[in-house]
Design a protein around this motif. Structure first.
Motif, PDB file in Angstrom:
ATOM      1  N   SER A 132       0.864  -1.175   0.000  1.00  0.00           N
ATOM      2  CA  SER A 132       0.000   0.000   0.000  1.00  0.00           C
ATOM      3  C   SER A 132       0.899   1.222   0.000  1.00  0.00           C
ATOM      4  O   SER A 132       1.556   1.505   1.003  1.00  0.00           O
ATOM      5  CB  SER A 132      -0.932   0.006   1.212  1.00  0.00           C
ATOM      6  N   GLU A 133       0.973   1.921  -1.144  1.00  0.00           N
ATOM      7  CA  GLU A 133       1.901   3.039  -1.298  1.00  0.00           C
ATOM      8  C   GLU A 133       1.236   4.168  -2.081  1.00  0.00           C
ATOM      9  O   GLU A 133       0.316   3.937  -2.878  1.00  0.00           O
ATOM     10  CB  GLU A 133       3.163   2.605  -2.049  1.00  0.00           C
ATOM     11  N   ASN A 134       1.741   5.373  -1.878  1.00  0.00           N
ATOM     12  CA  ASN A 134       1.346   6.525  -2.678  1.00  0.00           C
ATOM     13  C   ASN A 134       2.429   6.831  -3.702  1.00  0.00           C
ATOM     14  O   ASN A 134       3.622   6.721  -3.394  1.00  0.00           O
ATOM     15  CB  ASN A 134       1.127   7.760  -1.799  1.00  0.00           C
ATOM     16  N   VAL A 135       2.021   7.210  -4.918  1.00  0.00           N
ATOM     17  CA  VAL A 135       2.987   7.580  -5.953  1.00  0.00           C
ATOM     18  C   VAL A 135       2.657   8.966  -6.489  1.00  0.00           C
ATOM     19  O   VAL A 135       1.489   9.335  -6.609  1.00  0.00           O
ATOM     20  CB  VAL A 135       3.027   6.557  -7.109  1.00  0.00           C
ATOM     21  N   LEU A 136       3.687   9.719  -6.796  1.00  0.00           N
ATOM     22  CA  LEU A 136       3.519  11.054  -7.345  1.00  0.00           C
ATOM     23  C   LEU A 136       3.474  11.028  -8.868  1.00  0.00           C
ATOM     24  O   LEU A 136       2.733  11.801  -9.488  1.00  0.00           O
ATOM     25  CB  LEU A 136       4.660  11.965  -6.873  1.00  0.00           C
ATOM     26  N   ASN A 137       4.249  10.148  -9.478  1.00  0.00           N
ATOM     27  CA  ASN A 137       4.308  10.072 -10.945  1.00  0.00           C
ATOM     28  C   ASN A 137       3.371   9.003 -11.515  1.00  0.00           C
ATOM     29  O   ASN A 137       2.413   9.313 -12.210  1.00  0.00           O
ATOM     30  CB  ASN A 137       5.732   9.771 -11.404  1.00  0.00           C
ATOM     31  N   ASP A 138       3.688   7.738 -11.220  1.00  0.00           N
ATOM     32  CA  ASP A 138       2.944   6.672 -11.891  1.00  0.00           C
ATOM     33  C   ASP A 138       3.165   5.318 -11.247  1.00  0.00           C
ATOM     34  O   ASP A 138       4.062   5.126 -10.435  1.00  0.00           O
ATOM     35  CB  ASP A 138       3.334   6.592 -13.372  1.00  0.00           C
ATOM     36  N   MET A 139       2.309   4.401 -11.629  1.00  0.00           N
ATOM     37  CA  MET A 139       2.531   2.982 -11.404  1.00  0.00           C
ATOM     38  C   MET A 139       2.523   2.310 -12.760  1.00  0.00           C
ATOM     39  O   MET A 139       1.792   2.714 -13.669  1.00  0.00           O
ATOM     40  CB  MET A 139       1.467   2.383 -10.495  1.00  0.00           C
ATOM     41  N   VAL A 140       3.365   1.281 -12.901  1.00  0.00           N
ATOM     42  CA  VAL A 140       3.509   0.602 -14.186  1.00  0.00           C
ATOM     43  C   VAL A 140       3.445  -0.898 -13.968  1.00  0.00           C
ATOM     44  O   VAL A 140       4.083  -1.434 -13.056  1.00  0.00           O
ATOM     45  CB  VAL A 140       4.858   0.967 -14.857  1.00  0.00           C
ATOM     46  N   ILE A 141       2.656  -1.569 -14.803  1.00  0.00           N
ATOM     47  CA  ILE A 141       2.697  -3.027 -14.874  1.00  0.00           C
ATOM     48  C   ILE A 141       3.328  -3.375 -16.213  1.00  0.00           C
ATOM     49  O   ILE A 141       2.836  -2.962 -17.270  1.00  0.00           O
ATOM     50  CB  ILE A 141       1.292  -3.657 -14.802  1.00  0.00           C
ATOM     51  N   ASN A 142       4.429  -4.093 -16.168  1.00  0.00           N
ATOM     52  CA  ASN A 142       5.021  -4.549 -17.439  1.00  0.00           C
ATOM     53  C   ASN A 142       5.629  -5.933 -17.283  1.00  0.00           C
ATOM     54  O   ASN A 142       5.648  -6.500 -16.193  1.00  0.00           O
ATOM     55  CB  ASN A 142       6.040  -3.546 -17.988  1.00  0.00           C
ATOM     56  N   LYS A 143       6.129  -6.452 -18.402  1.00  0.00           N
ATOM     57  CA  LYS A 143       6.588  -7.837 -18.452  1.00  0.00           C
ATOM     58  C   LYS A 143       8.048  -7.935 -18.032  1.00  0.00           C
ATOM     59  O   LYS A 143       8.846  -7.060 -18.317  1.00  0.00           O
ATOM     60  CB  LYS A 143       6.438  -8.392 -19.869  1.00  0.00           C
ATOM     61  N   ARG A 144       8.373  -9.050 -17.381  1.00  0.00           N
ATOM     62  CA  ARG A 144       9.778  -9.361 -17.109  1.00  0.00           C
ATOM     63  C   ARG A 144      10.422 -10.052 -18.313  1.00  0.00           C
ATOM     64  O   ARG A 144      11.612  -9.945 -18.537  1.00  0.00           O
ATOM     65  CB  ARG A 144       9.884 -10.290 -15.897  1.00  0.00           C
ATOM     66  N   SER A 145       9.617 -10.771 -19.079  1.00  0.00           N
ATOM     67  CA  SER A 145      10.157 -11.544 -20.198  1.00  0.00           C
ATOM     68  C   SER A 145       9.498 -11.109 -21.496  1.00  0.00           C
ATOM     69  O   SER A 145       8.540 -10.352 -21.508  1.00  0.00           O
ATOM     70  CB  SER A 145       9.918 -13.044 -19.970  1.00  0.00           C
ATOM     71  N   LEU A 146      10.021 -11.601 -22.593  1.00  0.00           N
ATOM     72  CA  LEU A 146       9.483 -11.265 -23.912  1.00  0.00           C
ATOM     73  C   LEU A 146       8.581 -12.358 -24.463  1.00  0.00           C
ATOM     74  O   LEU A 146       8.091 -12.256 -25.581  1.00  0.00           O
ATOM     75  CB  LEU A 146      10.644 -11.024 -24.897  1.00  0.00           C
ATOM     76  N   ALA A 147       8.372 -13.419 -23.689  1.00  0.00           N
ATOM     77  CA  ALA A 147       7.690 -14.599 -24.223  1.00  0.00           C
ATOM     78  C   ALA A 147       6.215 -14.359 -24.517  1.00  0.00           C
ATOM     79  O   ALA A 147       5.710 -14.766 -25.563  1.00  0.00           O
ATOM     80  CB  ALA A 147       7.840 -15.764 -23.243  1.00  0.00           C
TER      81      ALA A 147
END
Length: 282
Positions: A132-147
Protein backbone atom coordinates in the motif's frame (compact mmCIF):
# COMPACT_ATOMS: atom_id res chain seq x y z
CA UNK A 1 8.35 32.32 8.56
CA UNK A 2 5.41 30.30 7.28
CA UNK A 3 5.36 27.94 10.29
CA UNK A 4 6.41 29.56 13.55
CA UNK A 5 6.12 26.28 15.48
CA UNK A 6 8.68 24.51 13.32
CA UNK A 7 12.41 25.19 13.26
CA UNK A 8 13.28 22.23 11.08
CA UNK A 9 13.89 21.77 7.37
CA UNK A 10 14.25 18.39 5.68
CA UNK A 11 17.09 17.65 3.26
CA UNK A 12 17.06 14.90 0.65
CA UNK A 13 20.31 14.98 -1.31
CA UNK A 14 21.39 13.05 -4.40
CA UNK A 15 24.64 11.10 -4.15
CA UNK A 16 26.43 13.70 -6.25
CA UNK A 17 29.51 15.69 -5.26
CA UNK A 18 28.06 19.08 -6.25
CA UNK A 19 24.72 18.38 -4.58
CA UNK A 20 26.38 17.19 -1.36
CA UNK A 21 28.74 20.20 -1.27
CA UNK A 22 25.87 22.64 -1.83
CA UNK A 23 23.76 20.93 0.84
CA UNK A 24 26.52 21.34 3.44
CA UNK A 25 26.86 25.04 2.68
CA UNK A 26 23.08 25.49 2.77
CA UNK A 27 22.83 23.56 6.04
CA UNK A 28 25.32 25.93 7.66
CA UNK A 29 23.33 28.90 6.32
CA UNK A 30 20.12 27.58 7.92
CA UNK A 31 21.88 26.66 11.19
CA UNK A 32 23.09 30.26 11.53
CA UNK A 33 19.41 31.28 11.46
CA UNK A 34 18.42 28.84 14.18
CA UNK A 35 16.97 26.20 11.86
CA UNK A 36 17.79 22.52 12.32
CA UNK A 37 18.35 20.30 9.29
CA UNK A 38 17.01 16.73 9.23
CA UNK A 39 18.65 14.69 6.48
CA UNK A 40 17.46 11.56 4.72
CA UNK A 41 20.50 9.32 5.16
CA UNK A 42 20.46 6.15 3.13
CA UNK A 43 16.98 5.09 4.22
CA UNK A 44 15.19 2.36 2.28
CA UNK A 45 12.52 3.76 -0.03
CA UNK A 46 9.80 2.10 2.02
CA UNK A 47 10.87 3.87 5.23
CA UNK A 48 9.19 7.17 6.10
CA UNK A 49 10.43 10.20 7.99
CA UNK A 50 9.24 10.43 11.58
CA UNK A 51 9.15 14.22 11.31
CA UNK A 52 5.88 15.91 10.36
CA UNK A 53 6.48 19.57 11.13
CA UNK A 54 9.10 20.69 8.62
CA UNK A 55 9.02 24.27 7.37
CA UNK A 56 9.74 22.56 4.04
CA UNK A 57 11.83 19.84 2.45
CA UNK A 58 14.70 20.77 0.13
CA UNK A 59 15.41 18.14 -2.52
CA UNK A 60 18.84 18.54 -4.12
CA UNK A 61 19.05 16.32 -7.19
CA UNK A 62 16.97 15.21 -10.14
CA UNK A 63 13.42 13.98 -10.60
CA UNK A 64 14.28 10.54 -9.22
CA UNK A 65 15.55 12.11 -6.01
CA UNK A 66 12.36 14.15 -5.75
CA UNK A 67 10.18 11.06 -6.17
CA UNK A 68 12.16 9.29 -3.46
CA UNK A 69 11.79 12.34 -1.21
CA UNK A 70 8.03 12.49 -1.69
CA UNK A 71 7.74 8.92 -0.42
CA UNK A 72 10.15 9.53 2.47
CA UNK A 73 8.06 12.55 3.49
CA UNK A 74 5.14 10.23 4.20
CA UNK A 75 1.38 10.32 3.73
CA UNK A 76 0.99 14.02 4.55
CA UNK A 77 4.22 15.64 3.34
CA UNK A 78 5.51 19.09 4.19
CA UNK A 79 5.95 21.61 1.33
CA UNK A 80 8.75 20.47 -0.97
CA UNK A 81 11.10 22.33 -3.30
CA UNK A 82 13.32 20.70 -5.91
CA UNK A 83 16.79 22.01 -6.74
CA UNK A 84 18.13 20.68 -10.02
CA UNK A 85 21.70 19.55 -10.51
CA UNK A 86 22.53 18.80 -14.13
CA UNK A 87 19.83 18.58 -16.77
CA UNK A 88 16.44 20.29 -16.52
CA UNK A 89 14.00 18.27 -14.42
CA UNK A 90 10.22 18.53 -14.50
CA UNK A 91 10.01 18.49 -10.69
CA UNK A 92 12.75 21.03 -9.94
CA UNK A 93 11.60 24.55 -9.12
CA UNK A 94 15.05 26.19 -9.04
CA UNK A 95 18.62 25.59 -10.20
CA UNK A 96 21.60 25.35 -7.85
CA UNK A 97 22.60 29.00 -8.36
CA UNK A 98 19.19 30.10 -6.98
CA UNK A 99 19.38 28.20 -3.69
CA UNK A 100 20.05 31.08 -1.29
CA UNK A 101 17.50 33.57 -2.69
CA UNK A 102 14.97 30.71 -2.60
CA UNK A 103 15.91 29.80 0.99
CA UNK A 104 15.50 33.44 2.05
CA UNK A 105 12.10 33.63 0.36
CA UNK A 106 10.94 30.42 2.02
CA UNK A 107 11.88 31.33 5.60
CA UNK A 108 10.14 34.68 5.05
CA UNK A 109 7.02 32.97 3.71
CA UNK A 110 7.33 34.51 0.24
CA UNK A 111 6.11 31.58 -1.81
CA UNK A 112 2.98 29.81 -2.96
CA UNK A 113 2.14 26.10 -2.87
CA UNK A 114 0.86 24.01 -5.76
CA UNK A 115 -0.78 20.74 -4.70
CA UNK A 116 0.06 17.77 -6.94
CA UNK A 117 -2.25 14.79 -6.71
CA UNK A 118 -0.86 11.37 -5.87
CA UNK A 119 -2.27 7.90 -6.46
CA UNK A 120 -2.79 5.34 -3.74
CA UNK A 121 -1.76 1.90 -4.98
CA UNK A 122 -2.87 -1.22 -3.10
CA UNK A 123 -1.81 -4.73 -4.10
CA UNK A 124 -4.00 -7.51 -2.65
CA UNK A 125 -3.10 -11.20 -2.85
CA UNK A 126 -5.42 -13.91 -1.54
CA UNK A 127 -7.34 -11.31 0.42
CA UNK A 128 -4.19 -9.90 2.08
CA UNK A 129 -2.70 -6.45 1.41
CA UNK A 130 0.86 -6.93 0.15
CA UNK A 131 1.65 -3.32 -0.77
CA UNK A 132 0.00 0.00 0.00
CA UNK A 133 1.90 3.04 -1.30
CA UNK A 134 1.35 6.52 -2.68
CA UNK A 135 2.99 7.58 -5.95
CA UNK A 136 3.52 11.05 -7.35
CA UNK A 137 4.31 10.07 -10.95
CA UNK A 138 2.94 6.67 -11.89
CA UNK A 139 2.53 2.98 -11.40
CA UNK A 140 3.51 0.60 -14.19
CA UNK A 141 2.70 -3.03 -14.87
CA UNK A 142 5.02 -4.55 -17.44
CA UNK A 143 6.59 -7.84 -18.45
CA UNK A 144 9.78 -9.36 -17.11
CA UNK A 145 10.16 -11.54 -20.20
CA UNK A 146 9.48 -11.26 -23.91
CA UNK A 147 7.69 -14.60 -24.22
CA UNK A 148 4.05 -13.59 -23.78
CA UNK A 149 1.78 -10.59 -23.82
CA UNK A 150 0.55 -9.04 -20.61
CA UNK A 151 -3.21 -9.31 -20.23
CA UNK A 152 -4.67 -6.98 -17.62
CA UNK A 153 -8.39 -6.95 -16.91
CA UNK A 154 -9.41 -3.38 -16.07
CA UNK A 155 -12.44 -2.21 -14.11
CA UNK A 156 -13.26 1.49 -13.68
CA UNK A 157 -15.90 2.55 -11.17
CA UNK A 158 -17.34 -1.00 -11.13
CA UNK A 159 -17.59 -1.00 -14.96
CA UNK A 160 -15.67 -3.72 -16.79
CA UNK A 161 -13.76 -1.53 -19.23
CA UNK A 162 -11.45 -3.85 -21.18
CA UNK A 163 -8.58 -6.31 -20.97
CA UNK A 164 -5.43 -4.51 -22.00
CA UNK A 165 -3.20 -6.80 -24.04
CA UNK A 166 0.36 -5.76 -24.82
CA UNK A 167 3.62 -5.01 -23.06
CA UNK A 168 1.94 -3.46 -20.05
CA UNK A 169 -0.04 -0.56 -18.65
CA UNK A 170 0.83 2.81 -17.08
CA UNK A 171 -1.46 4.69 -14.72
CA UNK A 172 -0.17 8.20 -14.14
CA UNK A 173 -0.96 11.49 -12.46
CA UNK A 174 -0.80 14.82 -14.34
CA UNK A 175 2.67 15.24 -12.81
CA UNK A 176 3.66 11.83 -14.21
CA UNK A 177 2.22 12.60 -17.65
CA UNK A 178 5.66 13.87 -18.77
CA UNK A 179 7.44 10.69 -17.64
CA UNK A 180 7.00 7.09 -18.90
CA UNK A 181 3.41 7.78 -19.99
CA UNK A 182 4.57 10.44 -22.46
CA UNK A 183 7.26 8.11 -23.83
CA UNK A 184 4.54 5.49 -24.43
CA UNK A 185 2.41 7.95 -26.39
CA UNK A 186 0.29 9.39 -23.58
CA UNK A 187 -0.81 13.05 -23.43
CA UNK A 188 0.91 15.87 -21.55
CA UNK A 189 -1.44 17.09 -18.81
CA UNK A 190 -1.01 20.36 -16.92
CA UNK A 191 -0.61 19.75 -13.15
CA UNK A 192 -3.73 21.82 -12.41
CA UNK A 193 -5.94 19.42 -14.41
CA UNK A 194 -7.58 16.95 -11.97
CA UNK A 195 -7.39 13.56 -13.69
CA UNK A 196 -5.83 10.10 -13.91
CA UNK A 197 -4.17 8.85 -17.11
CA UNK A 198 -4.19 5.25 -18.35
CA UNK A 199 -1.64 4.57 -21.08
CA UNK A 200 -1.19 1.10 -22.60
CA UNK A 201 2.37 0.08 -23.49
CA UNK A 202 2.63 -1.21 -27.07
CA UNK A 203 -0.98 -2.47 -27.13
CA UNK A 204 -1.71 -5.55 -29.24
CA UNK A 205 -5.07 -4.00 -30.14
CA UNK A 206 -4.41 -0.65 -31.83
CA UNK A 207 -7.78 0.71 -30.71
CA UNK A 208 -6.57 0.62 -27.09
CA UNK A 209 -5.55 4.26 -26.76
CA UNK A 210 -4.52 6.42 -23.79
CA UNK A 211 -7.51 7.32 -21.65
CA UNK A 212 -8.01 10.31 -19.34
CA UNK A 213 -10.27 9.64 -16.36
CA UNK A 214 -11.73 11.95 -13.70
CA UNK A 215 -9.59 12.19 -10.57
CA UNK A 216 -12.30 10.50 -8.46
CA UNK A 217 -12.14 7.30 -10.56
CA UNK A 218 -11.51 4.00 -8.80
CA UNK A 219 -9.60 1.46 -10.86
CA UNK A 220 -9.14 -2.28 -10.30
CA UNK A 221 -6.52 -4.20 -12.29
CA UNK A 222 -6.35 -7.98 -12.45
CA UNK A 223 -3.62 -9.77 -14.45
CA UNK A 224 -4.93 -12.82 -16.29
CA UNK A 225 -3.37 -16.26 -16.00
CA UNK A 226 -2.21 -16.26 -19.61
CA UNK A 227 0.06 -13.26 -18.93
CA UNK A 228 3.83 -13.65 -18.74
CA UNK A 229 5.75 -12.79 -15.59
CA UNK A 230 4.74 -9.29 -14.55
CA UNK A 231 6.20 -6.64 -12.29
CA UNK A 232 4.54 -3.65 -10.63
CA UNK A 233 6.78 -0.58 -10.47
CA UNK A 234 5.98 2.42 -8.27
CA UNK A 235 7.41 5.79 -9.32
CA UNK A 236 10.14 3.95 -11.21
CA UNK A 237 11.85 3.01 -7.95
CA UNK A 238 10.29 -0.03 -6.33
CA UNK A 239 9.47 -3.23 -8.21
CA UNK A 240 7.10 -5.91 -6.91
CA UNK A 241 6.44 -9.25 -8.59
CA UNK A 242 2.76 -9.76 -9.35
CA UNK A 243 0.93 -12.87 -10.43
CA UNK A 244 -2.37 -14.04 -11.79
CA UNK A 245 -5.14 -13.52 -9.27
CA UNK A 246 -3.59 -10.44 -7.69
CA UNK A 247 -5.80 -7.39 -7.49
CA UNK A 248 -4.34 -3.89 -7.82
CA UNK A 249 -6.52 -1.03 -6.61
CA UNK A 250 -5.77 2.51 -7.83
CA UNK A 251 -7.40 5.72 -6.66
CA UNK A 252 -6.54 9.31 -5.83
CA UNK A 253 -4.62 9.53 -2.55
CA UNK A 254 -6.10 11.57 0.26
CA UNK A 255 -3.13 13.91 0.59
CA UNK A 256 -1.36 15.55 -2.38
CA UNK A 257 2.27 16.67 -2.51
CA UNK A 258 2.55 20.42 -1.76
CA UNK A 259 5.22 21.81 -4.08
CA UNK A 260 6.71 25.24 -3.44
CA UNK A 261 6.37 27.71 -6.30
CA UNK A 262 8.44 30.90 -6.45
CA UNK A 263 7.58 34.00 -8.47
CA UNK A 264 8.97 34.18 -11.99
CA UNK A 265 8.88 30.44 -12.66
CA UNK A 266 6.35 28.88 -15.01
CA UNK A 267 5.44 25.28 -15.84
CA UNK A 268 5.56 26.05 -19.57
CA UNK A 269 9.17 27.24 -19.28
CA UNK A 270 10.10 23.77 -18.04
CA UNK A 271 8.20 22.14 -20.91
CA UNK A 272 9.94 24.32 -23.48
CA UNK A 273 13.39 23.60 -22.08
CA UNK A 274 12.94 19.89 -21.43
CA UNK A 275 11.11 19.12 -24.68
CA UNK A 276 13.12 21.62 -26.73
CA UNK A 277 10.09 23.40 -28.10
CA UNK A 278 10.71 26.44 -30.29
CA UNK A 279 9.14 29.89 -29.91
CA UNK A 280 9.70 32.70 -27.48
CA UNK A 281 7.69 33.97 -24.53
CA UNK A 282 5.20 36.78 -25.11
Amino acid sequence: MNNTKSKKIGFVVKNDDNAIKSSLILEKWFNQRGIEIIRKKGLPISEKSSETDFICIFVLGGDGTFLSASRWAGIKPSPMIGVKFGEVGFLAEISEDQIFPAAEAIINGNFTVQHRIRLEITLVRNGKTIVSENVLNDMVINKRSLARLARIKTIVNDFSLTTYTGDGLIIATPTGSTAYSMAAGGPIIHPYVPCIIMTPICPFTLTNRPLILPEFSKIILEPEERSSELILTLDGQEGIDIMAGDLIYVEKAEYPVPMIMLSGNDYFDVLKKKLRWSGGRI
